[in-house]
Write a protein that holds these residues in place. Structure first.
Motif, PDB file in Angstrom:
ATOM      1  N   ASN A 157      42.108  38.808  49.385  1.00 53.52           N
ATOM      2  CA  ASN A 157      42.461  39.167  48.011  1.00 53.52           C
ATOM      3  C   ASN A 157      42.945  40.608  47.945  1.00 53.52           C
ATOM      4  OD1 ASN A 157      42.046  38.161  45.068  1.00 53.52           O
ATOM      5  ND2 ASN A 157      41.278  40.272  45.040  1.00 53.52           N
ATOM      6  N   HIS A 180      37.535  39.216  41.727  1.00 56.32           N
ATOM      7  CA  HIS A 180      37.553  38.546  43.032  1.00 56.32           C
ATOM      8  C   HIS A 180      36.858  39.367  44.117  1.00 56.32           C
ATOM      9  CE1 HIS A 180      41.055  35.932  41.403  1.00 56.32           C
ATOM     10  NE2 HIS A 180      39.873  35.645  40.882  1.00 56.32           N
ATOM     11  N   GLN A 215      45.403  36.350  39.251  1.00 57.27           N
ATOM     12  CA  GLN A 215      45.800  35.170  40.019  1.00 57.27           C
ATOM     13  C   GLN A 215      44.549  34.302  40.173  1.00 57.27           C
ATOM     14  OE1 GLN A 215      49.019  34.878  40.640  1.00 57.27           O
ATOM     15  NE2 GLN A 215      49.445  36.948  39.911  1.00 57.27           N
ATOM     16  N   THR A 219      43.675  32.538  45.624  1.00 60.78           N
ATOM     17  CA  THR A 219      45.072  32.961  45.842  1.00 60.78           C
ATOM     18  C   THR A 219      45.101  34.282  46.601  1.00 60.78           C
ATOM     19  OG1 THR A 219      45.808  31.907  43.816  1.00 60.78           O
ATOM     20  CG2 THR A 219      47.231  33.642  44.677  1.00 60.78           C
ATOM     21  N   GLU A 221      47.102  37.451  47.047  1.00 59.30           N
ATOM     22  CA  GLU A 221      48.123  38.157  46.263  1.00 59.30           C
ATOM     23  C   GLU A 221      49.349  38.518  47.090  1.00 59.30           C
ATOM     24  OE1 GLU A 221      44.908  38.588  45.602  1.00 59.30           O
ATOM     25  OE2 GLU A 221      44.670  38.495  43.423  1.00 59.30           O
TER      26      GLU A 221
HETATM   27 MN   LIG Z   1      42.728  37.816  43.040  1.00 59.78          MN
END
Ligand SMILES: [Mn+2]
Ligand SMILES: Cc1cc2nc3c(=O)[nH]c(=O)nc-3n(C[C@H](O)[C@H](O)[C@H](O)COP(=O)(O)O)c2cc1C
Length: 486
Positions: A157, A180, A215, A219, A221
């Motif tokens: 992340n 995250h 996001q 995911t 980035e």
């Molecule tokens: Mn994220």
């Protein structure tokens, strides 16, 4: 071709008269923050400070800010013309960010030109600003990318979470519950292990732009950045852990977070994006820096948070408008536009619908408030008919003025709100990082279920007092003849 690094981006801004290069000596202590605020308030250029007091001979001598503090510069970042309107930027962002491109891993790159390890690490070698008078620290990290990985999966992340300088090799880091990096933190904390971490500073501006966007869980980035740039991000491996960072970043610092609470240090206060000092100083995790890699004569990148509309509000308005629109499209029918307006630092969200069934308005609010994003985005949801341009605040205020009947159209819903929201007193917070409060739905649409009435010429809602279409057609056709210059 995508912008390859921060230096190329600054050159592009120079060609477009969008950056001021400041050779005058400036103090990192408050003066740099004051100049940044003034350029934001005046709608002025990005700033590259080349002569910073006390940093004439340090490893890092330069500081860049404000590159994304206007929609025209955000358009340039996306390779578009400067006059591309905000609403189009949202659509282009949505379209490109879905065409994900996996990064390319390369062996080395300019960020490895200099490597500093162990006892030689000294974060005071970089011109970190002391932004606002009430801040508790110099903040070295405000507009870059923080890289972490889930302990038990491949999920890497890149987020943006502020970092204060505590001492030569220790930084304070703050992540809101649910972020995250917080999830990654928990995956290590449960096992009593340290969290590997790295920060990439100064590269294509898409790095901080995507790092601060929402996001989905899982995911990476870097895939989204690739999509937005139209080519893969080139990444290199860190020196002391397996995290990946852009090969042509200006500066990368790596290390670990100690998950043992006894290691936490006091962090804050900090002038926040809401425009207030709101999070209380508290003991927070410490980022132990074990290695710095940097380009020669590196440029530190950062931004000033505070009273809207600053740089963070501009760029996050696009990312948040895009992600809320995607979320609503996935879950319901009839949403025609979303504006997470920068003026309220994402507290107020404007949604336009094709108002076609009773209950649709309530679904908009319920869908937004059920998402993780709503901790920071969309405390208040305003829903409008299609004839209201939700990107025109005058039209928005007009609809609020005359289509809203408080008893019927304002709905209060209790829930988790931003811990940085000053409408809840610290004494009433659940905990320093968690607040419960009320959210509001403002139904600014014309009621669909009202009876038609003669008083309103057989309509369900008062007809508009605006010249009729036929008259306006004639007027527009003849406009030149009247000799009115407008
Ligand atoms: Mn994220
Ligand atoms: C300038 C700036 C500073 C930010 N600082 C923080 C912060 O200190 N802590 C935090 O949790 N989020 C902060 N954010 C918001 C996060 O970057 C944003 O919620 C992002 O989605 C986090 O990444 P994630 O969704 O991958 O967790 C900041 C955003 C900006 C633009």
């Amino acid at each position: 071709m995508a912008i390859k690094d921060l230096r190329e981006w600054i050159k592009q801004l120079e060609e477009q008269n969008e950056v001021a290069i400041i050779k005058e000596k400036v103090d990192w202590n408050l003066e740099l923050g004051g100049i940044t605020q003034e350029t934001f308030d005046r709608g002025g250029p990005a700033l590259l400070f080349e002569n910073i007091k006390g940093h004439e001979n340090t490893v890092g001598r330069k500081f860049f800010t404000g590159g994304l503090a206007s929609f025209s510069r955000i358009a340039l970042m996306l390779g578009l013309t400067k006059d591309t309107p905000y609403r189009e930027l949202i659509d282009i962002w949505r379209e490109r960010s879905k065409k994900r491109i996996k990064p390319k891993i390369v062996k080395t790159g300019p960020v490895k030109e200099n490597i500093i390890k162990g006892a030689d690490v000294d974060m005071f070698q970089f011109p970190a600003p002391f932004w606002h008078k009430l801040d508790g620290h110099r903040y070295i990290g405000t507009f870059d990318g923080v890289v972490t990985k889930d302990r038990d999966s491949d999920w890497m992340n890149v987020g943006l979470y502020r970092r204060a300088i505590h001492n030569k090799n220790q930084l304070g880091i703050t992540f809101v519950v649910g972020q995250h990096a917080w999830l990654h933190w928990r995956s290590y904390a449960k096992k009593g292990e340290n969290v590997p971490i790295a920060v990439a500073v100064g590269w294509n501006p898409i790095l901080p732009a995507v790092a601060c966007s929402h996001q989905g869980i899982g995911t990476n980035e870097y895939d989204v950045m690739g999509g937005l740039m139209g080519e893969p991000v080139e990444l290199v491996k860190c020196e002391t852990n397996d995290l990946l960072v852009p090969a042509s970043a200006e500066i990368v610092y790596e290390g670990y977070l100690d998950t043992n609470k006894a290691s936490f240090m006091m962090e804050g206060p900090f002038g926040e994006y809401t425009g207030y000092y709101c999070s209380v100083p508290h003991t927070r995790p410490v980022f132990n820096v074990t290695c710095i890699t940097h380009r020669s004569d590196p440029i530190l990148r950062g931004t000033l948070e505070g009273v809207p509309i600053n740089e963070d509000h501009h760029i996050e308005a696009i990312g948040h408008s895009a992600s809320i629109r995607d979320l609503l499209d996935e879950r319901m029918k009839g949403v025609t536009a979303v504006n997470v307006d920068p003026s309220t630092a994402w507290s107020n969200v404007f949604v336009q619908i094709d108002n076609s069934y009773v209950g649709q308005v309530q679904q908009v609010a319920a869908n937004i408030w059920s998402s993780m994003s709503s901790v920071m985005v969309g405390k208040n949801v305003f829903v409008f008919d299609q004839d209201i341009d939700i990107f025109d605040l005058n039209k928005v205020m007009w609809a609020i003025g005359y289509r809203l009947n408080p008893d019927r159209d304002i709905v209060k819903f209790p829930g988790w709100i931003s811990p940085l929201d000053p409408s809840i007193h610290p004494k009433d917070a659940v905990h320093e990082a968690v607040k419960l409060g009320d959210r509001l739905l403002f139904d600014c649409t014309k009621p669909l279920d009202w009876p038609r009435t003669d008083e309103w010429f057989g309509e369900r809602f008062a007809p508009l007092a605006y010249p009729d279409d036929e008259t306006m057609k004639i007027v527009r056709e003849n406009w030149k003849k009247y000799g009115i210059k407008a």
